[in-house]
Design an enzyme around this catalytic site. Structure first.
Site, PDB file in Angstrom:
ATOM      1  N   SER B  17       0.841  -1.185   0.000  1.00  0.00           N
ATOM      2  CA  SER B  17       0.000   0.000   0.000  1.00  0.00           C
ATOM      3  C   SER B  17       0.879   1.239   0.000  1.00  0.00           C
ATOM      4  O   SER B  17       2.034   1.198   0.401  1.00  0.00           O
ATOM      5  CB  SER B  17      -0.916   0.011   1.222  1.00  0.00           C
ATOM      6  OG  SER B  17      -0.147   0.039   2.400  1.00  0.00           O
ATOM      7  N   CYS B  18       0.328   2.332  -0.447  1.00  0.00           N
ATOM      8  CA  CYS B  18       1.034   3.616  -0.509  1.00  0.00           C
ATOM      9  C   CYS B  18       1.540   3.968   0.897  1.00  0.00           C
ATOM     10  O   CYS B  18       0.790   3.840   1.852  1.00  0.00           O
ATOM     11  CB  CYS B  18       0.053   4.669  -0.986  1.00  0.00           C
ATOM     12  SG  CYS B  18       0.825   6.201  -1.370  1.00  0.00           S
TER      13      CYS B  18
END
Lengths: 396, 79
Positions: B17-18
């Site tokens: 995930s970012c």
């Protein structure tokens, strides 16, 4: 006998052991199941402080407490408890260093003995480890608050810091206590103002990507507060090297920043056990994000910071994961099909200064909403920190 | 220049995930020689803006961004 082995006595390991002791109390007392928590002394792999003076009694460490040590609000002793105090009597506690995991034969090997230990189900809860030496000059030129020695050294440094440039730099992502880097400049700002020193101190916060935090809503919240309190923000700031003599940070992007006091969130790494066992590169264990089962081996789970899941390395994550894995392991120990899953639930308090805090919680794929800081949430965080030891026992 | 469709290095950051994909890239690029062509695979749409921004800041060249069925491939050349 069904043997459950847990390696690592941090948040995840202790909560899990205690949950299993409770869920499987009947089977344990009947001699059908063994829950063994294996933890070591002051080795870099594990999240324990040094043994007490007697050389016995390894201690559990509550790391969020260290954030308060530099400001004189807590001592390192507040972050420690003898691990035996935290562990249910039905848990077998083994104080030894695990040196290897053979996932094909389901065996653990140890530093101090030639015999190995068989497991039916294994959980790795070995945490995250600081690796400041990964960045040249950082260990010599920077401070941190992620362990007892670093926190005490920083406390002494801050006590004498009356003027100059204070830099909080996040030197690596991922890192544990994900909110702590943002909290620190806000707390030190408040602390310096209380002491009438703020006007002579410049504060800068740096972060590796294009905003103040990985979570966008936390980044927005922090940026507004930084503006309000005159904390400078530098983004796309990836520390390549620290020159301790010149007191200079040099970045991968080709920039330089001078400092008088550097407080770093150092690079972190996972566990050599994980790498050596083929369970994940760089020491982070590859797991199914919902079941927390290792992808490269059967009968193995990972929880807490060492688990490579797409959420934060926060103590609350270890806690929630421990609950799920306890349910799954207990089901299997009874010969049932496990059904519990982890949805990425993460909860974090964020200090906005010395007496105000806020709170976020979210699951996989969600962006958290940051509430207005308040005194009650600050006291809630302190209250949680005080009651942490009950959490570790699995009571909360 | 190496053909972008045959990168020298592929970084698989799908399911990170970012800001995971960008951090994976930054960590890997540090150790690569100039001229190396890298493919970063990411399921995060944010990467298609974050990565080009960082490449510009750090002085590397964006070669191409391809949208595939379930992820993006971002190609760059290390300077």
């Amino acid at each position: 006998m069904h043997r459950i082995a847990i390696v690592g006595g941090g948040t995840g390991g202790t909560v899990l052991a205690n949950r299993l002791a409770s869920e499987l109390r009947t089977e344990i007392e009947a001699g059908e199941v063994e829950v063994r928590l294996i933890t070591a002394g002051p080795y870099h792999v594990y999240r324990l402080s040094r043994p007490s003076a007697s050389g016995l009694d390894p201690e559990a460490v509550h790391k969020p407490t260290f954030l308060y040590v530099p400001f004189g609000k807590k001592t390192v002793d507040d972050a420690k408890r003898p691990i035996e105090e935290l562990i249910d009597r039905r848990v077998t506690l083994t104080i030894e260093e695990v040196t290897g995991v053979d996932t094909e034969r389901n065996r653990l090997s140890f530093a101090d003995r030639t015999t190995s230990l068989h497991y039916d189900q294994l959980v790795l809860a070995t945490g995250a480890n600081l690796e400041p030496e990964a960045v040249p000059g950082l260990a010599e030129g920077g401070h941190h608050f992620y362990g007892p020695d670093g926190a005490e050294r920083l406390r002494d440094e801050l006590a004498d810091f009356t003027e100059g440039h204070l830099v909080l730099s996040v030197v690596g992502v991922p890192h544990m206590c994900p909110a702590a880097p943002v909290e620190f400049p806000l707390m030190v700002d408040d602390w310096l103002r209380e002491r009438g020193r703020r006007e002579d101190v410049e504060i800068t916060y740096t972060y590796p990507i294009n905003r103040a935090h990985g979570l966008e809503s936390v980044a927005d919240w922090a940026t507004d507060l930084f503006d309000e309190r005159d904390v400078s923000l530098e983004t796309f700031f990836n520390v390549g090297e620290v020159d301790p003599d010149a007191e200079l940070i040099e970045t991968v992007e080709g920039n330089e920043l001078e400092y008088d006091l550097l407080v770093a969130t150092p690079p972190h790494r996972g566990s050599d056990l994980v790498t050596d066992a083929g369970l994940g590169e760089d020491g982070w264990a590859d797991v199914d994000r919902h079941t927390l089962e290792a992808t490269a081996a059967e009968d193995v789970y990972a929880i807490g910071d060492v688990a490579d899941v797409p959420t934060s390395k926060a103590g609350s994550v270890a806690h929630y994961e421990a609950g799920v894995v306890a349910d799954r392991i207990a089901s299997r120990a009874r010969g049932e099909t496990p059904t519990a899953t982890y949805d990425g639930k993460t909860a974090c308090f964020l200090e906005a200064g010395m007496d105000e805090a806020t709170f976020i919680e979210f699951t996989y794929g969600e962006e958290p909403y940051v509430r207005e800081p308040s005194k009650p949430l600050h006291w809630a965080k302190l209250g949680y920190n005080e009651s942490y030891w009950l959490t570790a026992r699995g009571v909360l | 220049m190496t053909d972008a469709r045959n990168p020298d290095v592929t970084i698989d950051s799908r399911d990170a995930s970012c800001p995971g994909p960008l951090m994976d890239l930054i960590g890997k690029v540090k150790g690569l020689d100039a001229g190396t062509v890298v493919e970063l695979q990411t399921t995060e749409r944010n990467s298609t803006t974050d990565v080009p921004e960082w490449l510009e800041e750090a002085g590397h060249d964006l070669v191409d961004i391809e949208e595939r069925d379930e992820y993006w491939s971002i190609y760059l050349e290390v300077n």
